[in-house]
Design a protein around this motif. Structure first.
Motif, short mmCIF file in Angstrom:
data_model
loop_
_atom_site.label_atom_id
_atom_site.label_comp_id
_atom_site.label_asym_id
_atom_site.label_seq_id
_atom_site.Cartn_x
_atom_site.Cartn_y
_atom_site.Cartn_z
N ARG A 258 0.86 -1.19 0.00
CA ARG A 258 0.00 0.00 0.00
C ARG A 258 0.89 1.23 0.00
O ARG A 258 1.72 1.40 0.89
N VAL A 259 0.73 2.07 -1.01
CA VAL A 259 1.58 3.24 -1.19
C VAL A 259 0.72 4.50 -1.12
O VAL A 259 -0.32 4.60 -1.79
N VAL A 260 1.14 5.47 -0.32
CA VAL A 260 0.54 6.80 -0.33
C VAL A 260 1.50 7.73 -1.05
O VAL A 260 2.67 7.85 -0.65
N THR A 261 1.01 8.38 -2.10
CA THR A 261 1.87 9.30 -2.86
C THR A 261 1.16 10.63 -3.09
O THR A 261 -0.07 10.68 -3.24
N ARG A 262 1.94 11.69 -3.08
CA ARG A 262 1.40 13.01 -3.39
C ARG A 262 1.70 13.42 -4.83
O ARG A 262 1.44 14.56 -5.22
N GLU A 263 2.27 12.50 -5.60
CA GLU A 263 2.57 12.76 -7.01
C GLU A 263 2.13 11.54 -7.82
O GLU A 263 2.95 10.82 -8.39
N ALA A 264 0.80 11.30 -7.86
CA ALA A 264 0.28 10.07 -8.43
C ALA A 264 0.67 9.88 -9.89
O ALA A 264 1.02 8.77 -10.30
N TYR A 265 0.61 10.93 -10.70
CA TYR A 265 0.92 10.78 -12.13
C TYR A 265 2.37 10.32 -12.33
O TYR A 265 2.64 9.38 -13.08
N ASP A 266 3.30 10.98 -11.64
CA ASP A 266 4.71 10.61 -11.77
C ASP A 266 4.98 9.24 -11.14
O ASP A 266 5.82 8.48 -11.64
N ALA A 267 4.26 8.93 -10.05
CA ALA A 267 4.46 7.63 -9.40
C ALA A 267 4.01 6.49 -10.32
O ALA A 267 4.66 5.44 -10.39
N GLU A 268 2.91 6.69 -11.05
CA GLU A 268 2.44 5.66 -11.98
C GLU A 268 3.44 5.45 -13.11
O GLU A 268 3.70 4.31 -13.51
N ARG A 269 4.00 6.53 -13.60
CA ARG A 269 5.01 6.40 -14.65
C ARG A 269 6.25 5.68 -14.12
O ARG A 269 6.83 4.82 -14.79
N TRP A 270 6.64 6.00 -12.90
CA TRP A 270 7.80 5.35 -12.28
C TRP A 270 7.55 3.84 -12.13
O TRP A 270 8.44 3.03 -12.37
N CYS A 271 6.33 3.48 -11.72
CA CYS A 271 6.00 2.06 -11.57
C CYS A 271 6.11 1.33 -12.90
O CYS A 271 6.66 0.22 -12.98
N ALA A 272 5.62 1.95 -13.97
CA ALA A 272 5.69 1.32 -15.29
C ALA A 272 7.14 1.13 -15.72
O ALA A 272 7.51 0.09 -16.30
N GLU A 273 7.99 2.10 -15.42
CA GLU A 273 9.40 2.02 -15.82
C GLU A 273 10.16 0.99 -14.99
O GLU A 273 11.21 0.49 -15.43
N ASN A 274 9.64 0.64 -13.82
CA ASN A 274 10.34 -0.29 -12.93
C ASN A 274 9.62 -1.63 -12.80
O ASN A 274 9.86 -2.37 -11.84
N ASP A 275 8.77 -1.96 -13.77
CA ASP A 275 8.06 -3.24 -13.81
C ASP A 275 7.29 -3.52 -12.52
O ASP A 275 7.28 -4.64 -12.00
N ILE A 276 6.64 -2.51 -12.02
CA ILE A 276 5.80 -2.64 -10.83
C ILE A 276 4.35 -2.47 -11.27
O ILE A 276 4.00 -1.47 -11.91
N ASP A 277 3.52 -3.45 -10.94
CA ASP A 277 2.11 -3.43 -11.34
C ASP A 277 1.27 -2.70 -10.31
O ASP A 277 1.39 -2.95 -9.10
N ILE A 278 0.39 -1.83 -10.80
CA ILE A 278 -0.59 -1.16 -9.93
C ILE A 278 -1.88 -1.96 -10.02
O ILE A 278 -2.52 -2.02 -11.08
N THR A 279 -2.27 -2.60 -8.93
CA THR A 279 -3.46 -3.45 -8.94
C THR A 279 -4.73 -2.68 -8.60
O THR A 279 -5.83 -3.10 -8.95
N HIS A 280 -4.59 -1.55 -7.91
CA HIS A 280 -5.78 -0.80 -7.49
C HIS A 280 -5.37 0.63 -7.17
O HIS A 280 -4.28 0.87 -6.67
N ARG A 281 -6.26 1.57 -7.47
CA ARG A 281 -6.05 2.98 -7.14
C ARG A 281 -7.19 3.44 -6.25
O ARG A 281 -8.34 3.11 -6.50
N GLN A 282 -6.87 4.26 -5.27
CA GLN A 282 -7.89 4.74 -4.34
C GLN A 282 -7.68 6.24 -4.10
O GLN A 282 -6.63 6.66 -3.63
N PRO A 283 -8.67 7.06 -4.45
CA PRO A 283 -8.52 8.51 -4.20
C PRO A 283 -8.49 8.80 -2.71
O PRO A 283 -9.05 8.04 -1.90
N MET A 284 -7.88 9.90 -2.34
CA MET A 284 -7.80 10.30 -0.94
C MET A 284 -8.73 11.47 -0.68
O MET A 284 -8.87 12.37 -1.51
N GLY A 285 -9.38 11.45 0.47
CA GLY A 285 -10.22 12.57 0.87
C GLY A 285 -9.40 13.70 1.45
O GLY A 285 -8.22 13.53 1.79
N LEU A 286 -10.01 14.85 1.58
CA LEU A 286 -9.30 16.02 2.11
C LEU A 286 -8.82 15.78 3.54
O LEU A 286 -7.74 16.23 3.92
N ASP A 287 -9.65 15.09 4.34
CA ASP A 287 -9.23 14.83 5.72
C ASP A 287 -8.03 13.88 5.75
O ASP A 287 -7.13 14.03 6.59
#
Length: 311
Positions: A258-287
């Motif tokens: 489980r990864v919390v990131t504040r740069e989701a777009y760049d993190a997804e690109r990084w995962c693709a470049e490093n052969d890491i699969d994203i199995t699920h995405r979950q938006p975060m609420g303001l709180d």
């Protein structure tokens, strides 16, 4: 941000109290937009509002509203351009009727629009012939809201505007505020604990905690960037994930991480470049985002590994 585009400018504003330190706070609130201040109780939100109205004096720093420095000559004409809804009712008014208070307040505003005031009362089903102390909490809030908007201010300061409102009145308030903003040049600065209220109204969000500003963000970009990703990859560990952009937290989650990131777009690109699969995405609420920002403040921005360790 250019001065002509700024409705509120705070420059290194600070205040020291026995058990509370506010600031130094520097903020530029854009004209023509809704900005929400979000934070836990005791963050300094209400104190900031009182400073903007010159009800509390900062020890250091300057405040400019509508291109006029607060606390200098000419504040009377400035305040005629501002509407203010305080967090709670004014003490000592319970024995006066709403109509009596309105007759007093309207004399201070050259732009007072009695028809607009009456329309707002009718919309909220408020009887201003009642004594303020006899009004329910919700009716008193609706009365104060109508009073703040009756002179059609350029700048509206709202401190917990929906406090005490029932769902129908809350929806009506949102409609009124959306119409208020249709002019294009008007500005709202609000403090709110109601996440849905912020989501529906705000263009920008300021996070505060412990008298400090943790950051100011464009709302849609903020909600897009902060995400929780569930990822899988051979050899993925806290050390191996250290290069992931915006990484705030990493913790095991069954067969995944489980990864919390504040740069989701760049993190997804990084995962693709490093052969890491994203199995699920979950938006975060303001709180949730506020909680993460507060954690980062306490840890100096270091990553939480989710196992009690910080790296």
């Amino acid at each position: 941000m250019e001065q002509s585009q700024t409705a509120i400018a705070l420059d290194q504003v600070s205040l020291q109290r026995q058990r509370f330190q506010l600031g130094p706070v520097s903020l530029a609130i854009p004209q023509g937009y809704v900005t929400a201040i979000v934070g836990p109780n005791g963050s300094g939100k209400s104190t900031l509002f009182r400073m903007m109205l010159d009800l509390v004096k900062p020890e250091r720093g300057t405040i400019r509203l509508l291109d006029h420095q607060v606390g200098t000559a000419g504040d009377t004409s400035l305040k005629q351009r501002i509407g203010y809804l305080a967090e709670g009712p004014t003490v000592g008014e319970d024995n006066m009727t709403g109509a009596f208070k309105t007759a007093f307040v309207r004399r201070w505003y050259s732009g007072w629009d009695d028809r607009h005031y009456r329309d707002l009362l009718a919309m909220f089903e408020v009887d201003d012939s009642l004594k303020l102390g006899k009004m329910s909490k919700g009716m008193r809030r609706k009365y104060d809201f109508a009073l703040a908007l009756a002179h059609r201010p350029e700048l509206l300061l709202l401190d917990e505007p929906s406090s005490g409102l029932d769902p129908l009145a809350w929806r009506t308030m949102l409609e009124v505020l959306h119409r208020y903003m249709e002019d294009g040049d008007r500005t709202i600065l609000m403090a709110s604990h109601v996440v849905e209220e912020v989501r529906r109204l705000a263009d920008y969000i300021v996070f505060m905690a412990g008298g400090e500003v943790l950051g100011m963000y464009e709302k849609d970009e903020l909600l897009g960037r902060w995400q929780i990703l569930f990822v899988q990859g051979t050899g993925l560990t806290s050390g191996g994930a250290a290069g992931m952009p915006g990484l705030c937290e990493l913790a095991p989650a069954g067969q995944a991480w489980r990864v919390v990131t504040r740069e989701a777009y760049d993190a997804e690109r990084w995962c693709a470049e490093n052969d890491i699969d994203i199995t699920h995405r979950q938006p975060m609420g303001l709180d949730d985002i506020l909680a993460e920002l507060m954690k980062q403040k306490k840890t100096g921005g270091r990553m939480n590994t989710g196992s009690g360790g910080i790296v």
